[in-house]
Write a protein that holds these residues in place. Sequence first.
Motif, PDB file in Angstrom:
ATOM      1  N   GLU A 146       0.828  -1.204   0.000  1.00 53.79           N
ATOM      2  CA  GLU A 146       0.000   0.000   0.000  1.00 53.79           C
ATOM      3  C   GLU A 146       0.870   1.264   0.000  1.00 53.79           C
ATOM      4  OE1 GLU A 146      -3.616   2.052   2.614  1.00 53.79           O
ATOM      5  OE2 GLU A 146      -2.607   0.237   3.335  1.00 53.79           O
ATOM      6  N   ALA A 147       1.919   1.270   0.804  1.00 57.00           N
ATOM      7  CA  ALA A 147       2.811   2.431   0.853  1.00 57.00           C
ATOM      8  C   ALA A 147       3.509   2.637  -0.491  1.00 57.00           C
ATOM      9  CB  ALA A 147       3.845   2.248   1.963  1.00 57.00           C
ATOM     10  N   LYS A 148       3.933   1.545  -1.113  1.00 55.43           N
ATOM     11  CA  LYS A 148       4.584   1.643  -2.411  1.00 55.43           C
ATOM     12  C   LYS A 148       3.616   2.156  -3.470  1.00 55.43           C
ATOM     13  CE  LYS A 148       7.827   1.166  -5.465  1.00 55.43           C
ATOM     14  NZ  LYS A 148       8.979   2.102  -5.486  1.00 55.43           N
ATOM     15  N   GLN A 150       1.004   4.126  -3.030  1.00 58.90           N
ATOM     16  CA  GLN A 150       0.788   5.560  -2.829  1.00 58.90           C
ATOM     17  C   GLN A 150       2.005   6.365  -3.282  1.00 58.90           C
ATOM     18  OE1 GLN A 150      -1.994   7.114  -2.025  1.00 58.90           O
ATOM     19  NE2 GLN A 150      -3.086   5.159  -1.837  1.00 58.90           N
ATOM     20  N   SER A 151       3.198   5.778  -3.129  1.00 63.19           N
ATOM     21  CA  SER A 151       4.410   6.453  -3.603  1.00 63.19           C
ATOM     22  C   SER A 151       4.404   6.580  -5.122  1.00 63.19           C
ATOM     23  CB  SER A 151       5.651   5.685  -3.148  1.00 63.19           C
ATOM     24  OG  SER A 151       6.831   6.236  -3.688  1.00 63.19           O
ATOM     25  N   VAL A 152       3.955   5.537  -5.803  1.00 64.22           N
ATOM     26  CA  VAL A 152       3.850   5.581  -7.265  1.00 64.22           C
ATOM     27  C   VAL A 152       2.797   6.599  -7.687  1.00 64.22           C
ATOM     28  CG1 VAL A 152       3.224   4.254  -9.325  1.00 64.22           C
ATOM     29  CG2 VAL A 152       4.667   3.217  -7.560  1.00 64.22           C
ATOM     30  N   SER A 154       1.955   9.344  -6.103  1.00 64.33           N
ATOM     31  CA  SER A 154       2.529  10.680  -5.921  1.00 64.33           C
ATOM     32  C   SER A 154       3.531  11.014  -7.024  1.00 64.33           C
ATOM     33  CB  SER A 154       3.216  10.775  -4.552  1.00 64.33           C
ATOM     34  OG  SER A 154       2.283  10.578  -3.502  1.00 64.33           O
ATOM     35  N   LYS A 155       4.281  10.019  -7.447  1.00 60.45           N
ATOM     36  CA  LYS A 155       5.275  10.235  -8.500  1.00 60.45           C
ATOM     37  C   LYS A 155       4.627  10.714  -9.791  1.00 60.45           C
ATOM     38  CE  LYS A 155       8.830   7.743 -11.147  1.00 60.45           C
ATOM     39  NZ  LYS A 155       9.499   6.431 -11.329  1.00 60.45           N
ATOM     40  N   HIS A 156       3.418  10.256 -10.050  1.00 58.73           N
ATOM     41  CA  HIS A 156       2.715  10.610 -11.284  1.00 58.73           C
ATOM     42  C   HIS A 156       1.637  11.668 -11.057  1.00 58.73           C
ATOM     43  CE1 HIS A 156       4.639   7.506 -13.761  1.00 58.73           C
ATOM     44  NE2 HIS A 156       4.583   6.733 -12.689  1.00 58.73           N
ATOM     45  N   GLN A 159      -2.780  12.388  -5.985  1.00 58.57           N
ATOM     46  CA  GLN A 159      -2.730  12.637  -4.543  1.00 58.57           C
ATOM     47  C   GLN A 159      -4.056  12.246  -3.890  1.00 58.57           C
ATOM     48  OE1 GLN A 159      -0.041  13.637  -2.914  1.00 58.57           O
ATOM     49  NE2 GLN A 159       1.231  14.031  -4.719  1.00 58.57           N
ATOM     50  N   LYS A 160      -3.928  11.611  -2.710  1.00 67.51           N
ATOM     51  CA  LYS A 160      -5.114  11.212  -1.945  1.00 67.51           C
ATOM     52  C   LYS A 160      -5.636  12.402  -1.141  1.00 67.51           C
ATOM     53  CE  LYS A 160      -5.086   7.295   0.417  1.00 67.51           C
ATOM     54  NZ  LYS A 160      -4.864   6.318   1.508  1.00 67.51           N
ATOM     55  N   TYR A 197      -9.434  11.719  -4.711  1.00 66.14           N
ATOM     56  CA  TYR A 197      -8.123  11.783  -5.361  1.00 66.14           C
ATOM     57  C   TYR A 197      -8.088  12.964  -6.333  1.00 66.14           C
ATOM     58  CZ  TYR A 197      -6.428   7.271  -3.654  1.00 66.14           C
ATOM     59  OH  TYR A 197      -5.983   6.241  -2.862  1.00 66.14           O
TER      60      TYR A 197
END
Length: 219
Positions: A146-148, A150-152, A154-156, A159-160, A197
């Motif tokens: 889940e953390a990974k 959300q990181s992906v 944010s990279k693109h 945003q939540k 989102y």
Amino acid sequence: PNLLPASICQMPIHCSLKSYATWVWESFRSLYLFSTAAQQRSTGDDCGPEDPQHPLGEPTLKHKATKLEEQVRDLTKAVADSENVRRRTQKFVEDAKLFGIQSFCRDLVEVADILEKTTKNVEEEAEPSNPNSTLKKICEGLSLIEAKLQSVFSKHGLQKMNPIGGKCDPYDHEIICHVPSDGMQPGTVALVTQVGYKLHGRTIRHAHVGVAVESQERL
């Protein structure tokens, strides 16, 4: 030596179309006056351009200058219109690059919702007293995924939105219920049943929220 007027010889380099059109108009006028003076010198005619008997008199010059001014105005307007079209096209291309994955993101956030709910359910079922239990390890793995994810996101630019405690915004939130304020400021978000989102600042899914309201009971 060059006998032409200086304004004709010095053509602007790397200038805008508007500046170029102005230069054309000034050069045409200078060249016209230059040719008139040259013709007078060659024929020995001393009559001035203002002489109505002169074949290239002032009325003719004014008429040609007026027509040229109209052409310059038309050219300036065409340049402005072209610039507006170029800017709109550039904006369209930039938006296509940024928001071309919008539909894909809408589907993908639903997968993120399922993953988040599954992680919470496994965490509730795991035994806190036994850190080596299978459910505990599964919960840790799901949390990392889940953390990974959300990181992906944010990279693109995805945003939540979890707006608990913030002001309700109709552009970002969809009100599904009202709840007693219980010390919260009326109009603030007290409950979130589904996170929202944004993609590069544009809302692609509204957050489902409950808004705090004053109690109807009066002491």
